[in-house]
Design a protein around this motif. Sequence first.
Motif, PDB file in Angstrom:
ATOM      1  N   ARG A 136       0.823  -1.219   0.000  1.00  0.00           N
ATOM      2  CA  ARG A 136       0.000   0.000   0.000  1.00  0.00           C
ATOM      3  C   ARG A 136       0.855   1.267   0.000  1.00  0.00           C
ATOM      4  NH1 ARG A 136      -5.534   0.529   2.859  1.00  0.00           N
ATOM      5  NH2 ARG A 136      -6.518  -1.519   2.649  1.00  0.00           N
ATOM      6  N   ARG A 142       0.247   3.728  -4.618  1.00  0.00           N
ATOM      7  CA  ARG A 142      -0.350   4.874  -3.922  1.00  0.00           C
ATOM      8  C   ARG A 142      -0.826   5.925  -4.929  1.00  0.00           C
ATOM      9  NH1 ARG A 142      -1.411   3.967   1.420  1.00  0.00           N
ATOM     10  NH2 ARG A 142      -1.796   5.917   2.472  1.00  0.00           N
ATOM     11  N   LYS A 145      -4.004   5.216  -6.803  1.00  0.00           N
ATOM     12  CA  LYS A 145      -5.213   5.595  -6.049  1.00  0.00           C
ATOM     13  C   LYS A 145      -5.459   7.101  -6.168  1.00  0.00           C
ATOM     14  CE  LYS A 145      -8.547   4.695  -3.017  1.00  0.00           C
ATOM     15  NZ  LYS A 145      -9.245   5.991  -2.937  1.00  0.00           N
ATOM     16  N   ASP A 175      -5.785  -6.922  -1.073  1.00  0.00           N
ATOM     17  CA  ASP A 175      -5.819  -5.756  -0.194  1.00  0.00           C
ATOM     18  C   ASP A 175      -5.794  -4.467  -1.004  1.00  0.00           C
ATOM     19  OD1 ASP A 175      -5.503  -4.426   2.500  1.00  0.00           O
ATOM     20  OD2 ASP A 175      -3.621  -3.800   1.576  1.00  0.00           O
ATOM     21  N   LEU A 176      -4.958  -4.423  -2.042  1.00  0.00           N
ATOM     22  CA  LEU A 176      -4.898  -3.235  -2.886  1.00  0.00           C
ATOM     23  C   LEU A 176      -6.188  -3.038  -3.678  1.00  0.00           C
ATOM     24  CD1 LEU A 176      -1.219  -3.480  -4.153  1.00  0.00           C
ATOM     25  CD2 LEU A 176      -2.190  -1.580  -2.852  1.00  0.00           C
ATOM     26  N   PHE A 179      -8.496  -1.476  -1.423  1.00  0.00           N
ATOM     27  CA  PHE A 179      -8.013  -0.111  -1.199  1.00  0.00           C
ATOM     28  C   PHE A 179      -8.457   0.804  -2.341  1.00  0.00           C
ATOM     29  CE2 PHE A 179      -4.172   2.636  -2.154  1.00  0.00           C
ATOM     30  CZ  PHE A 179      -4.370   3.565  -1.140  1.00  0.00           C
ATOM     31  N   TYR A 180      -8.331   0.334  -3.574  1.00  0.00           N
ATOM     32  CA  TYR A 180      -8.711   1.159  -4.726  1.00  0.00           C
ATOM     33  C   TYR A 180     -10.214   1.438  -4.746  1.00  0.00           C
ATOM     34  CZ  TYR A 180      -4.020   0.392  -6.568  1.00  0.00           C
ATOM     35  OH  TYR A 180      -2.656   0.369  -6.724  1.00  0.00           O
ATOM     36  N   ASP A 182     -12.049   1.834  -2.040  1.00  0.00           N
ATOM     37  CA  ASP A 182     -12.402   2.448  -0.753  1.00  0.00           C
ATOM     38  C   ASP A 182     -12.992   1.464   0.244  1.00  0.00           C
ATOM     39  OD1 ASP A 182     -11.551   5.033  -1.577  1.00  0.00           O
ATOM     40  OD2 ASP A 182     -13.440   5.310  -2.659  1.00  0.00           O
ATOM     41  N   MET A 183     -12.476   0.230   0.229  1.00  0.00           N
ATOM     42  CA  MET A 183     -12.884  -0.806   1.190  1.00  0.00           C
ATOM     43  C   MET A 183     -14.383  -1.105   1.134  1.00  0.00           C
ATOM     44  SD  MET A 183      -9.922  -1.562   2.184  1.00  0.00           S
ATOM     45  CE  MET A 183     -10.471  -2.914   3.215  1.00  0.00           C
ATOM     46  N   GLU A 325      -4.362   2.126   8.488  1.00  0.00           N
ATOM     47  CA  GLU A 325      -5.050   1.534   7.342  1.00  0.00           C
ATOM     48  C   GLU A 325      -4.666   0.074   7.139  1.00  0.00           C
ATOM     49  OE1 GLU A 325      -3.261   2.732   3.270  1.00  0.00           O
ATOM     50  OE2 GLU A 325      -3.025   4.490   4.547  1.00  0.00           O
ATOM     51  N   ASN A 330      -9.391  -4.403   7.838  1.00  0.00           N
ATOM     52  CA  ASN A 330      -9.056  -4.247   6.419  1.00  0.00           C
ATOM     53  C   ASN A 330      -8.366  -5.501   5.889  1.00  0.00           C
ATOM     54  OD1 ASN A 330     -10.153  -1.709   6.371  1.00  0.00           O
ATOM     55  ND2 ASN A 330      -8.210  -0.607   6.280  1.00  0.00           N
TER      56      ASN A 330
END
Length: 409
Positions: A136, A142, A145, A175-176, A179-180, A182-183, A325, A330
């Motif tokens: 992340r 990063r 995103k 996980d990524l 993340f992209y 927004d969970m 995060e 998560n």
Amino acid sequence: MTLRIGFVGTGAPDGDGFAMAYRHAAGYERLDDCELVACADIVPENAAAFADEYDIDDRHVYDDYEEMLATAEPDVVSVCVPPALHADIVVNVAQSGVVSAIHCEKPMALTWSDAKRMVDVCENEGVALTINHQQRFGKPYRKAKELLDDGKIGDLRRVEFREEHLYDTGTHAFDLANFYNDMEPVEWVLAQIDYTDENVLFGAHNENQAVAQWRYENGVYGLASTGRGEAFCGDALFRLYGTGGVVEVREDGTLAYRRDGKSWKTVKTGTDGRYRPKPGKVRAGTRLVAKRLSSRLGDRLDSTTYTERAIEDVVTALEEGEESELGGRNALAADELIFASWESSRRRGRVDLPLDVEDNALESMVAEKKVGPDATKRSLASDEDESADSESSRGRLGAIRSRLVGFVK
């Protein structure tokens, strides 16, 4: 306030694993408010070597982590053992009444029930649990995103990734993907895997090939391909499709995006690559000379690694009373996609979430010899038997037909 840091599972840099405790230690060591005070490993020589590298007092070098907790009383513990051992150790550390936080290596746990248990116990004990999904903090990931959030490609519609496995390396990718988006919660998962050849990494089975599809509650889709078929998702590690364009994190870590009808644009990410920063020639030469004088001096000349950035986020969140995060919830969302993918293969159908099983479907199928080398041999033998039976049946039918023809004449 200075945080006292302890380690469970130091490993050895020249061993079979990655010796992630050393990478965690480098992250804590560069922070002024952290002090490395204790370590434990079932191989005493490993613990002693680690302590020597990081100037840990000999009195706080252990082969029993519970003794370390009782005697050294660390505030934060990094757990760097194989994934099958994570759950019991994390739970025991959390229930010791000593620590404020636990930073655990990935993958989170060997079974879905163990992953949930880790999070539930830590929450009940008031212990901050984080999982080392350090990718992340790599700039290619990063900044991808940031491109999304800036509306460079419109609204996100699909996330694609390619990886070696769904579990060992795929935990970062899932996980990524979350993340992209927004969970956002996931509605369902549909997947199939191949496990013909034994593939055990750090004590856990990983499929040889997989394809997985999933849908988030906001309508965004996910698609993953792994192993022998990972090229199915193209030459990009990650591809983010929007309503007005696409973002790619490519195999070498290059970040680029293209708006519909426009040409590709490359985004600067400094020296950051796929897994870690890549120093320029001058810096690399300086580092090489420094390494000959001191390995730690050489490390300090590097750009901060993704793990070091992750450790800093964990420590900062702890000090500020916020949730990192990399928090357990998560990480649990990524784990659910892994275990749901394997469960979908076991069921041969779609799996609606939340996941309603407790085990690891791949491990269970291997144990039951439904997949794996033994299952493949049995399947081939069965096919040969069926083929022989079929030939025999055709021969008998042919003889009957000949007699009937003769009878009719």
